[in-house]
Design a protein around this motif. Structure first.
Motif, PDB file in Angstrom:
ATOM      1  N   GLY A   1      -1.725   1.603  -1.078  1.00 30.34           N
ATOM      2  CA  GLY A   1      -2.821   1.699  -2.050  1.00 30.34           C
ATOM      3  C   GLY A   1      -2.238   1.990  -3.421  1.00 30.34           C
ATOM      4  N   THR A   2      -3.093   2.494  -4.321  1.00 30.20           N
ATOM      5  CA  THR A   2      -2.627   2.748  -5.694  1.00 30.20           C
ATOM      6  C   THR A   2      -1.391   3.630  -5.723  1.00 30.20           C
ATOM      7  N   ALA A   3      -1.458   4.775  -5.021  1.00 33.03           N
ATOM      8  CA  ALA A   3      -0.339   5.722  -5.067  1.00 33.03           C
ATOM      9  C   ALA A   3       0.935   5.052  -4.547  1.00 33.03           C
ATOM     10  N   GLY A   4       0.824   4.390  -3.408  1.00 32.90           N
ATOM     11  CA  GLY A   4       1.998   3.765  -2.799  1.00 32.90           C
ATOM     12  C   GLY A   4       2.580   2.663  -3.662  1.00 32.90           C
TER      13      GLY A   4
ATOM     14  N   VAL B   1       5.353   0.498   3.347  1.00 36.38           N
ATOM     15  CA  VAL B   1       4.699   0.190   4.627  1.00 36.38           C
ATOM     16  C   VAL B   1       3.186   0.266   4.452  1.00 36.38           C
ATOM     17  N   GLU B   2       2.485  -0.774   4.850  1.00 29.28           N
ATOM     18  CA  GLU B   2       1.022  -0.781   4.754  1.00 29.28           C
ATOM     19  C   GLU B   2       0.443  -1.292   6.076  1.00 29.28           C
ATOM     20  N   ARG B   3      -0.514  -0.537   6.634  1.00 32.20           N
ATOM     21  CA  ARG B   3      -1.039  -0.946   7.946  1.00 32.20           C
ATOM     22  C   ARG B   3      -2.227  -1.892   7.854  1.00 32.20           C
ATOM     23  N   ASN B   4      -2.854  -1.932   6.688  1.00 30.84           N
ATOM     24  CA  ASN B   4      -4.048  -2.776   6.587  1.00 30.84           C
ATOM     25  C   ASN B   4      -3.895  -3.732   5.402  1.00 30.84           C
TER      26      ASN B   4
ATOM     27  N   GLY C   1      -5.043  -1.054  -1.006  1.00 31.81           N
ATOM     28  CA  GLY C   1      -5.785   0.099  -0.492  1.00 31.81           C
ATOM     29  C   GLY C   1      -7.266   0.073  -0.827  1.00 31.81           C
ATOM     30  N   ASP C   2      -7.837   1.257  -0.897  1.00 33.36           N
ATOM     31  CA  ASP C   2      -9.270   1.401  -1.136  1.00 33.36           C
ATOM     32  C   ASP C   2      -9.684   0.846  -2.482  1.00 33.36           C
ATOM     33  N   CYS C   3      -8.917   1.166  -3.505  1.00 32.53           N
ATOM     34  CA  CYS C   3      -9.330   0.823  -4.868  1.00 32.53           C
ATOM     35  C   CYS C   3      -9.593  -0.670  -4.994  1.00 32.53           C
TER      36      CYS C   3
ATOM     37  N   SER D   1     -16.800  -2.191  -6.362  1.00 28.97           N
ATOM     38  CA  SER D   1     -17.989  -1.455  -6.809  1.00 28.97           C
ATOM     39  C   SER D   1     -18.269  -1.734  -8.278  1.00 28.97           C
ATOM     40  N   LYS D   2     -17.195  -1.754  -9.094  1.00 30.45           N
ATOM     41  CA  LYS D   2     -17.453  -1.973 -10.527  1.00 30.45           C
ATOM     42  C   LYS D   2     -17.900  -3.413 -10.802  1.00 30.45           C
ATOM     43  N   ALA D   3     -17.458  -4.347  -9.955  1.00 32.40           N
ATOM     44  CA  ALA D   3     -17.926  -5.736 -10.124  1.00 32.40           C
ATOM     45  C   ALA D   3     -19.432  -5.812  -9.873  1.00 32.40           C
TER      46      ALA D   3
ATOM     47  N   GLU E   1       1.760  -0.251  11.163  1.00 32.34           N
ATOM     48  CA  GLU E   1       1.458   1.191  11.179  1.00 32.34           C
ATOM     49  C   GLU E   1       2.757   1.989  11.093  1.00 32.34           C
ATOM     50  N   ALA E   2       2.846   2.900  10.134  1.00 32.70           N
ATOM     51  CA  ALA E   2       4.057   3.719   9.996  1.00 32.70           C
ATOM     52  C   ALA E   2       3.926   4.977  10.836  1.00 32.70           C
ATOM     53  N   ASN E   3       5.025   5.350  11.450  1.00 34.39           N
ATOM     54  CA  ASN E   3       5.073   6.551  12.283  1.00 34.39           C
ATOM     55  C   ASN E   3       6.359   7.289  12.043  1.00 34.39           C
TER      56      ASN E   3
ATOM     57  N   GLY F   1      -1.958  11.071  -4.039  1.00 36.99           N
ATOM     58  CA  GLY F   1      -3.202  10.318  -3.862  1.00 36.99           C
ATOM     59  C   GLY F   1      -4.196  11.024  -2.962  1.00 36.99           C
ATOM     60  N   ASP F   2      -5.086  10.239  -2.378  1.00 37.52           N
ATOM     61  CA  ASP F   2      -6.225  10.790  -1.630  1.00 37.52           C
ATOM     62  C   ASP F   2      -5.825  11.521  -0.346  1.00 37.52           C
ATOM     63  N   CYS F   3      -4.575  11.357   0.114  1.00 41.35           N
ATOM     64  CA  CYS F   3      -4.177  12.069   1.346  1.00 41.35           C
ATOM     65  C   CYS F   3      -3.856  13.531   1.040  1.00 41.35           C
TER      66      CYS F   3
ATOM     67  N   LEU G   1      -9.760  12.764  -6.158  1.00 43.36           N
ATOM     68  CA  LEU G   1      -9.802  11.511  -5.412  1.00 43.36           C
ATOM     69  C   LEU G   1     -10.125  10.353  -6.356  1.00 43.36           C
ATOM     70  N   PHE G   2      -9.187  10.052  -7.233  1.00 40.60           N
ATOM     71  CA  PHE G   2      -9.389   8.954  -8.179  1.00 40.60           C
ATOM     72  C   PHE G   2      -8.123   8.114  -8.258  1.00 40.60           C
ATOM     73  N   THR G   3      -8.313   6.861  -8.612  1.00 39.73           N
ATOM     74  CA  THR G   3      -7.180   5.952  -8.731  1.00 39.73           C
ATOM     75  C   THR G   3      -6.206   6.422  -9.799  1.00 39.73           C
ATOM     76  N   HIS G   4      -6.728   6.847 -10.966  1.00 45.75           N
ATOM     77  CA  HIS G   4      -5.823   7.265 -12.039  1.00 45.75           C
ATOM     78  C   HIS G   4      -5.115   8.557 -11.676  1.00 45.75           C
ATOM     79  N   ALA G   5      -5.760   9.391 -10.809  1.00 47.87           N
ATOM     80  CA  ALA G   5      -5.097  10.620 -10.350  1.00 47.87           C
ATOM     81  C   ALA G   5      -3.971  10.256  -9.387  1.00 47.87           C
TER      82      ALA G   5
HETATM   83  C1  LIG Z   1     -16.673   3.005  -3.282  1.00 48.84           C
HETATM   84  C2  LIG Z   1     -15.557   3.673  -4.038  1.00 48.84           C
HETATM   85  C3  LIG Z   1     -15.503   3.553  -5.400  1.00 48.84           C
HETATM   86  C4  LIG Z   1     -14.478   4.162  -6.115  1.00 48.84           C
HETATM   87  N1  LIG Z   1     -14.465   4.025  -7.463  1.00 48.84           N
HETATM   88  C5  LIG Z   1     -13.488   4.614  -8.169  1.00 48.84           C
HETATM   89  C6  LIG Z   1     -13.440   4.464  -9.574  1.00 48.84           C
HETATM   90  O1  LIG Z   1     -14.278   3.812 -10.173  1.00 48.84           O
HETATM   91  N2  LIG Z   1     -12.436   5.061 -10.248  1.00 48.84           N
HETATM   92  C7  LIG Z   1     -11.479   5.797  -9.601  1.00 48.84           C
HETATM   93  O2  LIG Z   1     -10.586   6.325 -10.258  1.00 48.84           O
HETATM   94  N3  LIG Z   1     -11.501   5.955  -8.259  1.00 48.84           N
HETATM   95  C8  LIG Z   1     -12.474   5.374  -7.531  1.00 48.84           C
HETATM   96  N4  LIG Z   1     -12.479   5.500  -6.167  1.00 48.84           N
HETATM   97  C9  LIG Z   1     -11.408   6.297  -5.522  1.00 48.84           C
HETATM   98  C10 LIG Z   1     -10.127   5.462  -5.357  1.00 48.84           C
HETATM   99  O3  LIG Z   1     -10.414   4.277  -4.658  1.00 48.84           O
HETATM  100  C11 LIG Z   1      -9.076   6.274  -4.611  1.00 48.84           C
HETATM  101  O4  LIG Z   1      -8.909   7.516  -5.257  1.00 48.84           O
HETATM  102  C12 LIG Z   1      -7.739   5.547  -4.594  1.00 48.84           C
HETATM  103  O5  LIG Z   1      -7.863   4.332  -3.920  1.00 48.84           O
HETATM  104  C13 LIG Z   1      -6.691   6.436  -3.899  1.00 48.84           C
HETATM  105  O6  LIG Z   1      -5.494   5.723  -3.774  1.00 48.84           O
HETATM  106  P1  LIG Z   1      -4.464   6.095  -2.615  1.00 48.84           P
HETATM  107  O7  LIG Z   1      -3.279   5.228  -2.838  1.00 48.84           O
HETATM  108  O8  LIG Z   1      -4.269   7.538  -2.534  1.00 48.84           O
HETATM  109  O9  LIG Z   1      -5.206   5.715  -1.258  1.00 48.84           O
HETATM  110  P2  LIG Z   1      -5.729   4.327  -0.690  1.00 48.84           P
HETATM  111  O10 LIG Z   1      -6.131   3.404  -1.753  1.00 48.84           O
HETATM  112  O11 LIG Z   1      -6.746   4.676   0.348  1.00 48.84           O
HETATM  113  O12 LIG Z   1      -4.454   3.688   0.013  1.00 48.84           O
HETATM  114  C14 LIG Z   1      -3.882   4.248   1.174  1.00 48.84           C
HETATM  115  C15 LIG Z   1      -3.273   3.141   1.998  1.00 48.84           C
HETATM  116  O13 LIG Z   1      -2.489   3.704   3.048  1.00 48.84           O
HETATM  117  C16 LIG Z   1      -2.615   2.901   4.198  1.00 48.84           C
HETATM  118  N5  LIG Z   1      -2.238   3.682   5.385  1.00 48.84           N
HETATM  119  C17 LIG Z   1      -2.875   4.755   5.917  1.00 48.84           C
HETATM  120  N6  LIG Z   1      -2.198   5.199   6.997  1.00 48.84           N
HETATM  121  C18 LIG Z   1      -1.133   4.405   7.151  1.00 48.84           C
HETATM  122  C19 LIG Z   1      -0.070   4.349   8.089  1.00 48.84           C
HETATM  123  N7  LIG Z   1       0.035   5.194   9.115  1.00 48.84           N
HETATM  124  N8  LIG Z   1       0.865   3.394   7.953  1.00 48.84           N
HETATM  125  C20 LIG Z   1       0.796   2.516   6.930  1.00 48.84           C
HETATM  126  N9  LIG Z   1      -0.186   2.513   6.021  1.00 48.84           N
HETATM  127  C21 LIG Z   1      -1.141   3.441   6.118  1.00 48.84           C
HETATM  128  C22 LIG Z   1      -4.087   2.509   4.175  1.00 48.84           C
HETATM  129  O14 LIG Z   1      -4.326   1.345   4.944  1.00 48.84           O
HETATM  130  C23 LIG Z   1      -4.327   2.279   2.685  1.00 48.84           C
HETATM  131  O15 LIG Z   1      -4.146   0.937   2.320  1.00 48.84           O
HETATM  132  C24 LIG Z   1     -13.479   4.896  -5.430  1.00 48.84           C
HETATM  133  C25 LIG Z   1     -13.520   5.004  -4.032  1.00 48.84           C
HETATM  134  C26 LIG Z   1     -14.542   4.407  -3.340  1.00 48.84           C
HETATM  135  C27 LIG Z   1     -14.550   4.529  -1.831  1.00 48.84           C
END
Ligand SMILES: Cc1cc2nc3c(=O)[nH]c(=O)nc-3n(C[C@H](O)[C@H](O)[C@H](O)COP(=O)(O)OP(=O)(O)OC[C@H]3O[C@@H](n4cnc5c(N)ncnc54)[C@H](O)[C@@H]3O)c2cc1C
Length: 508
Positions: free
Chosen positions: A42-45, A62-65, A69-71, A79-81, A144-146, A335-337, A342-346
């Motif tokens: 995702g963003t952090a990775g 490593v990415e399992r899906n 990521g979520d963003c 969502s913004k679209a 899937e990473a382990n 990131g979100d873990c 819980l934000f993309t810029h964070a």
């Molecule tokens: C509907 C919605 C709207 C949002 N809108 C905003 C917004 O407008 N602005 C904003 O700043 N934030 C927004 N967010 C929050 C933002 O999406 C998250 O804060 C951001 O995606 C976090 O990034 P991340 O990299 O920590 O996690 P993620 O984006 O969740 O990425 C984590 C990745 O790790 C992978 N993963 C997990 N476990 C494993 C494993 N064992 N092995 C390999 N891969 C693994 C997952 O598949 C995933 O792809 C929104 C969230 C949602 C749900």
């Protein structure tokens, strides 16, 4: 290849998958030792992997899906679209106020709204593509990473040994254990963007940012939306005044709101669910065609083998210190873990701290701290609610005495001209000083305006600097200038006022 929430199987989603999970992808042979292994794409990775590879490190991701990521796939981007389309729908519905006639004949084409979103998401997905990452020298592993040891990870039977690791596994939607909910069916952020038909009636469970944004968007598309919020107000992490503005706006638009309400059970009546909600004094029944669950997020920490790596975690997330180092000193998390913002810029900012601390700090020297970050956030409703720093409640809890300056948008010319007076700006300063400790903006484009205060706080500038800054007329951001003026006026003691009067009186 199927992925959760990536329906329908049309050309846009196929294009997205070709970027973020190519169907014919073959994982590379791992290096004998990586400088950095990143878990989660995702963003952090992605920021971690791209940053470290750009600095010349040997990096595996490593990415399992889905990469992005979520963003990209289930969050900010889709969502913004659709929020943009919802704003257009709202503007058309209110075009009369601006002298437009004949707009009542216009109708919303929901499948087209969603197709536009999927097209744009696929386009943006190019930046996060496996192909681009590979071209930057990153070994991309889809699987899937382990963790199998303190310094190695396994993916699909291959072992990836590392010097340093960043965990960036993000989070997922929490689904409450409510009788009948699973049987009735519901959507979360992982499936709502796959809808191709507009539900005539939508029940939204949760009044946080995701619930609020999507409730308003679907209502503007034409769904009859009922929002069920357990707490006493919307957006519990924001200032109560901001929630009040949103409450007024939602009610005015026709969204039905229930506060202090808990979903007790869901009964399936023929094809449509019926929600039984506990409210003060009894139960209420809500009929809906679809249920959106947006009650919160949980970190992805289980099933990662974190025990083998000596990384501690809880249901709140991976445990880190202020340098984002986990209980395994070679492993960082961002990131979100992590139990944090819980934000993309964070996530982006946290990852930069991890990279700096993992590779470029010498003992305690040069180590960056999470607590030093100034992180704004925005809920992209109409009007937007943006915030940075402390709320009044947080200041109180931390025992910080504050002075508050507030101005309503109805006193700002541009907001009047735009017909967007439903909002305000509020700044808290440490009591008796010009040091800003928090700000809330509620305005059409508050998210674009809050950056000025984030800069002010990051650069330790003051209210006097804000007052001195010249803002273009007429803009809504002039509301900040007015707060600067309020601050200046507050410093005018009776003695100083008398002195100024005396000087003016003596001028010829
Ligand atoms: C509907 C919605 C709207 C949002 N809108 C905003 C917004 O407008 N602005 C904003 O700043 N934030 C927004 N967010 C929050 C933002 O999406 C998250 O804060 C951001 O995606 C976090 O990034 P991340 O990299 O920590 O996690 P993620 O984006 O969740 O990425 C984590 C990745 O790790 C992978 N993963 C997990 N476990 C494993 C494993 N064992 N092995 C390999 N891969 C693994 C997952 O598949 C995933 O792809 C929104 C969230 C949602 C749900």
């Amino acid at each position: 290849m199927t992925a959760p929430g990536l329906l329908p199987a049309d050309e846009h989603n196929a294009a997205l998958l070709a970027h973020v999970r190519p169907p014919d992808w073959k994982n590379p042979s791992p290096e004998a030792l990586y400088d950095l292994v990143v878990v989660g794409g995702g963003t952090a990775g992605l920021v971690a992997a791209v940053g470290a590879a750009g600095l010349g490190g040997k990096v595996a991701l490593v990415e399992r899906n889905l990469l992005g990521g979520d963003c990209l796939n289930y969050g900010c981007v889709p969502s913004k679209a659709i929020l943009r389309a919802a704003r257009t729908a709202y503007d058309v519905q209110h075009a009369n106020e601006f002298g437009m006639r004949g707009t009542s004949a216009m109708t919303l084409d929901f499948p087209a709204v969603m197709a536009r979103m999927r097209r744009l998401r696929a386009d943006i997905g190019r930046h996060d593509s496996a192909q681009r990452l590979t071209s930057l020298g990153i070994d991309v592993f889809l699987g899937e990473a382990n963790f199998v040891a303190p310094q190695s990870i396994e993916v699909d039977g291959q072992t990836l040994p590392y010097k340093r690791c960043i965990i960036a596994t993000g989070g997922r939607p929490v689904v409450p254990d409510v009788p009948g909910l699973a049987e009735a069916g519901y959507v979360t952020n992982e499936s709502v963007f796959s809808l191709t038909e507009l539900p005539p009636r939508l029940a939204v469970i949760g009044g946080g940012p995701i619930g609020c944004e999507l409730a308003q968007a679907f209502h503007r598309f034409g769904s009859r939306v009922t929002l069920v919020q357990r707490g006493k107000r919307l957006l519990p992490k924001d200032e109560p005044e901001a929630a009040e503005v949103l409450d007024r706006q939602f009610r005015q638009e026709g969204i039905e709101l229930h506060y202090g309400a808990t979903l007790l059970r869901v009964e399936s009546m023929a094809t449509t669910p019926r929600l039984i909600v506990g409210v003060s004094g009894g139960e209420r029944t809500i009929e809906a065609d679809a249920i959106l669950v947006a009650v919160g997020r949980a970190p992805n920490v289980a099933g990662l083998g974190l025990e083998a790596a000596g990384v501690k975690y809880s249901h709140r997330g991976i445990e880190t210190n202020d340098h984002l180092q986990t209980t395994n000193p070679r492993v960082y998390a961002a990131g979100d873990c992590v139990d944090s913002y819980l934000f993309t810029h964070a996530a982006d900012a946290m990852t930069r701290i991890c990279t700096q601390n993992a590779f470029f700090s010498l003992g305690p020297f040069g180590r960056k701290r999470l607590s030093n970050l100034v992180i704004p956030w925005t809920t992209y409703t109409g009007p937007e609610v943006a915030h940075v720093g402390l709320t009044r409640e947080a200041a109180e809890q931390q025992g910080i005495a504050i002075d508050t300056y507030r101005e309503d948008l109805r006193r700002v010319d541009r907001a009047i001209l735009d017909g967007e007076t439903n909002g305000f700006a509020m700044i808290h300063c440490r009591r008796g000083t010009s040091r800003v400790v928090g700000c809330t903006l509620v305005a059409g484009h508050a998210g674009e305006m809050i950056g000025e205060i984030a800069l002010l706080m990051t650069s330790r500038l003051t209210m006097s600097d804000l007052a001195r800054t010249i803002h273009c007329y007429p803009t809504q951001v002039e509301v900040l200038k007015r707060l600067g003026d309020q601050y200046n006026k507050s410093r005018l003691t009776p003695r100083m006022a008398a002195l100024l009067k005396w000087v003016i009186a003596r001028r010829r």
